[in-house]
Design a protein around this motif. Structure first.
Motif, PDB file in Angstrom:
ATOM      1  N   PRO A 134      28.198  68.224  26.859  1.00 20.80           N
ATOM      2  CA  PRO A 134      28.801  66.891  26.859  1.00 20.80           C
ATOM      3  C   PRO A 134      30.172  66.938  26.210  1.00 20.80           C
ATOM      4  CG  PRO A 134      27.120  67.076  25.146  1.00 20.80           C
ATOM      5  CD  PRO A 134      27.036  68.319  25.973  1.00 20.80           C
ATOM      6  N   PRO A 135      31.051  65.997  26.544  1.00 15.52           N
ATOM      7  CA  PRO A 135      32.383  66.001  25.936  1.00 15.52           C
ATOM      8  C   PRO A 135      32.295  65.828  24.422  1.00 15.52           C
ATOM      9  CG  PRO A 135      31.945  63.925  27.072  1.00 15.52           C
ATOM     10  CD  PRO A 135      30.851  64.865  27.449  1.00 15.52           C
ATOM     11  N   LYS A 136      33.138  66.554  23.711  1.00 13.60           N
ATOM     12  CA  LYS A 136      33.137  66.458  22.256  1.00 13.60           C
ATOM     13  C   LYS A 136      33.827  65.168  21.823  1.00 13.60           C
ATOM     14  CE  LYS A 136      34.143  69.070  18.081  1.00 13.60           C
ATOM     15  NZ  LYS A 136      34.678  70.329  17.511  1.00 13.60           N
ATOM     16  N   LEU A 137      33.129  64.395  21.009  1.00 12.57           N
ATOM     17  CA  LEU A 137      33.662  63.124  20.556  1.00 12.57           C
ATOM     18  C   LEU A 137      34.445  63.293  19.270  1.00 12.57           C
ATOM     19  CD1 LEU A 137      30.510  60.833  21.010  1.00 12.57           C
ATOM     20  CD2 LEU A 137      32.431  61.096  22.581  1.00 12.57           C
ATOM     21  N   ARG A 138      35.490  62.496  19.120  1.00 14.42           N
ATOM     22  CA  ARG A 138      36.137  62.401  17.821  1.00 14.42           C
ATOM     23  C   ARG A 138      35.155  61.758  16.857  1.00 14.42           C
ATOM     24  NH1 ARG A 138      40.377  60.408  21.066  1.00 14.42           N
ATOM     25  NH2 ARG A 138      39.982  58.303  20.275  1.00 14.42           N
ATOM     26  N   LEU A 139      35.323  62.025  15.562  1.00 18.58           N
ATOM     27  CA  LEU A 139      34.388  61.496  14.576  1.00 18.58           C
ATOM     28  C   LEU A 139      34.354  59.971  14.628  1.00 18.58           C
ATOM     29  CD1 LEU A 139      32.378  61.966  12.330  1.00 18.58           C
ATOM     30  CD2 LEU A 139      34.278  62.070  10.707  1.00 18.58           C
ATOM     31  N   SER A 140      35.501  59.344  14.815  1.00 15.27           N
ATOM     32  CA  SER A 140      35.531  57.879  14.880  1.00 15.27           C
ATOM     33  C   SER A 140      34.706  57.374  16.066  1.00 15.27           C
ATOM     34  CB  SER A 140      36.979  57.387  14.999  1.00 15.27           C
ATOM     35  OG  SER A 140      37.595  57.864  16.186  1.00 15.27           O
ATOM     36  N   GLU A 141      34.763  58.078  17.201  1.00  9.43           N
ATOM     37  CA  GLU A 141      33.990  57.669  18.376  1.00  9.43           C
ATOM     38  C   GLU A 141      32.494  57.829  18.120  1.00  9.43           C
ATOM     39  OE1 GLU A 141      37.016  58.757  22.043  1.00  9.43           O
ATOM     40  OE2 GLU A 141      35.837  60.365  21.145  1.00  9.43           O
ATOM     41  N   TRP A 142      32.123  58.952  17.488  1.00  9.46           N
ATOM     42  CA  TRP A 142      30.703  59.172  17.204  1.00  9.46           C
ATOM     43  C   TRP A 142      30.174  58.103  16.257  1.00  9.46           C
ATOM     44  CZ3 TRP A 142      27.369  59.762  13.198  1.00  9.46           C
ATOM     45  CH2 TRP A 142      26.084  60.226  13.511  1.00  9.46           C
ATOM     46  N   ILE A 143      30.947  57.766  15.241  1.00 11.69           N
ATOM     47  CA  ILE A 143      30.510  56.745  14.277  1.00 11.69           C
ATOM     48  C   ILE A 143      30.277  55.414  14.981  1.00 11.69           C
ATOM     49  CG2 ILE A 143      31.306  55.326  12.339  1.00 11.69           C
ATOM     50  CD1 ILE A 143      32.658  57.861  11.227  1.00 11.69           C
ATOM     51  N   GLU A 144      31.227  55.016  15.837  1.00 16.74           N
ATOM     52  CA  GLU A 144      31.099  53.715  16.488  1.00 16.74           C
ATOM     53  C   GLU A 144      29.974  53.694  17.522  1.00 16.74           C
ATOM     54  OE1 GLU A 144      35.218  51.388  16.180  1.00 16.74           O
ATOM     55  OE2 GLU A 144      35.240  52.925  17.738  1.00 16.74           O
ATOM     56  N   ARG A 145      29.636  54.836  18.095  1.00 19.03           N
ATOM     57  CA  ARG A 145      28.542  54.893  19.065  1.00 19.03           C
ATOM     58  C   ARG A 145      27.179  54.994  18.400  1.00 19.03           C
ATOM     59  NH1 ARG A 145      30.017  58.718  24.274  1.00 19.03           N
ATOM     60  NH2 ARG A 145      32.076  57.846  24.736  1.00 19.03           N
TER      61      ARG A 145
ATOM     62  N   GLY B 187      36.982  64.656  10.516  1.00 17.96           N
ATOM     63  CA  GLY B 187      36.291  65.450  11.532  1.00 17.96           C
ATOM     64  C   GLY B 187      37.121  66.557  12.142  1.00 17.96           C
ATOM     65  N   ASP B 188      38.389  66.665  11.802  1.00 15.73           N
ATOM     66  CA  ASP B 188      39.280  67.671  12.376  1.00 15.73           C
ATOM     67  C   ASP B 188      39.090  69.015  11.663  1.00 15.73           C
ATOM     68  OD1 ASP B 188      41.387  69.272  13.259  1.00 15.73           O
ATOM     69  OD2 ASP B 188      42.846  67.632  13.248  1.00 15.73           O
ATOM     70  N   PRO B 189      38.641  70.060  12.378  1.00 16.96           N
ATOM     71  CA  PRO B 189      38.412  71.354  11.726  1.00 16.96           C
ATOM     72  C   PRO B 189      39.682  72.001  11.200  1.00 16.96           C
ATOM     73  CG  PRO B 189      38.208  71.549  14.111  1.00 16.96           C
ATOM     74  CD  PRO B 189      38.310  70.096  13.815  1.00 16.96           C
ATOM     75  N   LEU B 190      40.843  71.548  11.644  1.00 17.43           N
ATOM     76  CA  LEU B 190      42.106  72.125  11.167  1.00 17.43           C
ATOM     77  C   LEU B 190      42.601  71.460   9.882  1.00 17.43           C
ATOM     78  CD1 LEU B 190      44.029  72.520  14.550  1.00 17.43           C
ATOM     79  CD2 LEU B 190      42.639  74.210  13.329  1.00 17.43           C
TER      80      LEU B 190
ATOM     81  N   ALA C 266      27.295  61.768  10.284  1.00 14.01           N
ATOM     82  CA  ALA C 266      27.843  62.595  11.365  1.00 14.01           C
ATOM     83  C   ALA C 266      27.602  64.074  11.107  1.00 14.01           C
ATOM     84  CB  ALA C 266      29.334  62.315  11.521  1.00 14.01           C
ATOM     85  N   PHE C 267      27.831  64.527   9.884  1.00 18.97           N
ATOM     86  CA  PHE C 267      27.585  65.936   9.565  1.00 18.97           C
ATOM     87  C   PHE C 267      26.093  66.243   9.619  1.00 18.97           C
ATOM     88  CE2 PHE C 267      31.944  66.039   7.913  1.00 18.97           C
ATOM     89  CZ  PHE C 267      32.341  67.311   8.305  1.00 18.97           C
ATOM     90  N   ALA C 268      25.261  65.304   9.166  1.00 15.54           N
ATOM     91  CA  ALA C 268      23.813  65.527   9.174  1.00 15.54           C
ATOM     92  C   ALA C 268      23.297  65.773  10.581  1.00 15.54           C
ATOM     93  CB  ALA C 268      23.100  64.326   8.545  1.00 15.54           C
ATOM     94  N   VAL C 269      23.860  65.068  11.564  1.00 12.78           N
ATOM     95  CA  VAL C 269      23.401  65.199  12.950  1.00 12.78           C
ATOM     96  C   VAL C 269      24.095  66.340  13.681  1.00 12.78           C
ATOM     97  CG1 VAL C 269      23.375  64.058  15.205  1.00 12.78           C
ATOM     98  CG2 VAL C 269      22.760  62.777  13.151  1.00 12.78           C
ATOM     99  N   ASN C 270      25.401  66.431  13.551  1.00 13.21           N
ATOM    100  CA  ASN C 270      26.191  67.336  14.380  1.00 13.21           C
ATOM    101  C   ASN C 270      26.483  68.687  13.753  1.00 13.21           C
ATOM    102  OD1 ASN C 270      26.612  65.286  16.461  1.00 13.21           O
ATOM    103  ND2 ASN C 270      27.911  64.272  14.962  1.00 13.21           N
ATOM    104  N   ASP C 271      26.455  68.766  12.449  1.00 13.11           N
ATOM    105  CA  ASP C 271      26.766  70.024  11.760  1.00 13.11           C
ATOM    106  C   ASP C 271      26.000  70.078  10.446  1.00 13.11           C
ATOM    107  OD1 ASP C 271      27.859  72.388  10.896  1.00 13.11           O
ATOM    108  OD2 ASP C 271      29.820  71.546  10.379  1.00 13.11           O
ATOM    109  N   PRO C 272      24.663  70.216  10.499  1.00 16.64           N
ATOM    110  CA  PRO C 272      23.878  70.238   9.263  1.00 16.64           C
ATOM    111  C   PRO C 272      24.364  71.343   8.339  1.00 16.64           C
ATOM    112  CG  PRO C 272      22.451  70.102  11.193  1.00 16.64           C
ATOM    113  CD  PRO C 272      23.830  70.401  11.700  1.00 16.64           C
TER     114      PRO C 272
END
Length: 322
Positions: free
Chosen positions: A20-31, A60-63, A87-93
């Motif tokens: 699936p397309p990678k969401l920006r952190l702001s998009e994931w939070i709002e969804r 959420g930016d890895p850089l 977000a980290f708990a779900v996407n990057d434990p």
């Protein structure tokens, strides 16, 4: 089997294996994130204000390794921290530390804000174990599915930091943290992240004494972003500051904003649209890997942050500016 059938099978197979397309952190939070009453003045699905979205995306930016936020009350920073933890708990434990100024602050955010938010959010409900189920899960320690964890620690007992490591360090109200005989709790906490090449260090606070403020110093080391809104008259962007407000003494309801460019009065009814059209601008763009944000309550769109209310507070306590 016809060529059309084979092509259809091939398309369906590819559709099932494409990530699936990678969401920006702001998009994931709002969804994904829901907040109950008591945690947010606007319960329900999280809807970030325009100025909150870029802060979330920087986290959420890895850089970007560091995010520093100068804030005032009522700008939604704590809610953003809770959503970030989710977000980290779900996407990057991963191991996380949430550092609070005092024991009461640590217990309060765990019980009053974090736990209710996780219970009310379907995407988070089964991710974090809540309650004292075993020796690894206590009031201020949470075990996450996928091998992650969250420790909510108090800066009043920095010795506790020596027993933990973390990929993500989140700090709230750093200007309220005191250096003890055991050392600077923020520096000690940062040392616990050094084993992670992709660590994330987020710090936010309302400044206290400008001369000694920790968050101001960190902001000055960042790319120093300011949120600018366009004047509804001349369309020139500017950072809305207290000095731009004008009102008749003793009459907070008369407050208006004076555009610093064209000098025209701007009524507060234009604020929602100006904020929606606003953008962050880095004033030190040469700095990489450290995003800094400067926020004040004048752009926040809740009733308590209406300009007349803020002016009324200011007149009653002149040393307290939003």
């Amino acid at each position: 089997m016809t060529s059309e059938t084979l092509a259809s099978i091939r398309r369906n197979a590819l559709a099932n294996i494409v990530p699936p397309p990678k969401l920006r952190l702001s998009e994931w939070i709002e969804r994904s994130v829901f907040l109950p009453e008591g945690v947010s003045s606007l319960p329900g699905a999280v809807r970030l204000w325009p100025f909150q979205r870029e802060i979330a995306d920087a986290i959420g930016d890895p850089l970007i390794e560091r995010v520093s936020v100068i804030k005032s009350a009522r700008t939604g920073y704590t809610v953003s921290l809770i959503a970030t933890i989710g977000a980290f708990a779900v996407n990057d434990p991963c191991p996380m530390i949430l550092l609070m100024p005092t024991d009461d602050d640590a217990r309060g955010i765990a019980v009053d804000e974090l736990d209710p938010a996780f219970r009310e959010t379907p995407a988070l409900r089964d991710v974090m174990r809540i309650g004292r189920f075993d020796g690894r899960n206590t009031l201020t320690q949470r075990m996450l599915q996928g091998g992650g964890s969250l420790k909510i620690l108090s800066a009043m007992a920095p010795r506790n930091l020596r027993r933990h490591t973390a990929k993500v360090l989140l700090c709230d109200e750093v200007d309220g943290m005191k250096v003890t005989t055991e050392g600077d709790p923020i520096k000690l906490a940062e040392k616990r992240t050094t084993s992670f090449a992709d660590r994330k260090i987020v710090a936010g606070s309302t400044p206290t004494d400008e001369a000694t403020s920790i968050i101001i110093k960190r902001y000055e080391e960042s790319d120093k972003r300011v949120f600018e809104i366009p004047c509804v008259h001349c369309n020139t962007p500017f950072e809305l500051l207290w000095e731009h407000l004008d009102w008749k003494a003793g009459q907070p309801e008369t407050v208006v904003c004076m555009c610093p460019h064209c000098g025209t009065e701007i009524e507060e009814r234009f604020k929602p649209q100006m904020v929606e059209d606003g953008e962050w601008r880095a004033t030190a763009p040469h700095v990489k890997g450290h995003a800094g944000f400067r926020l004040n309550a004048l752009i926040y769109q809740c009733s308590k942050s209406a300009w007349p209310n803020l002016v009324d507070e200011f007149e009653k306590t002149p040393k307290s500016r939003p």
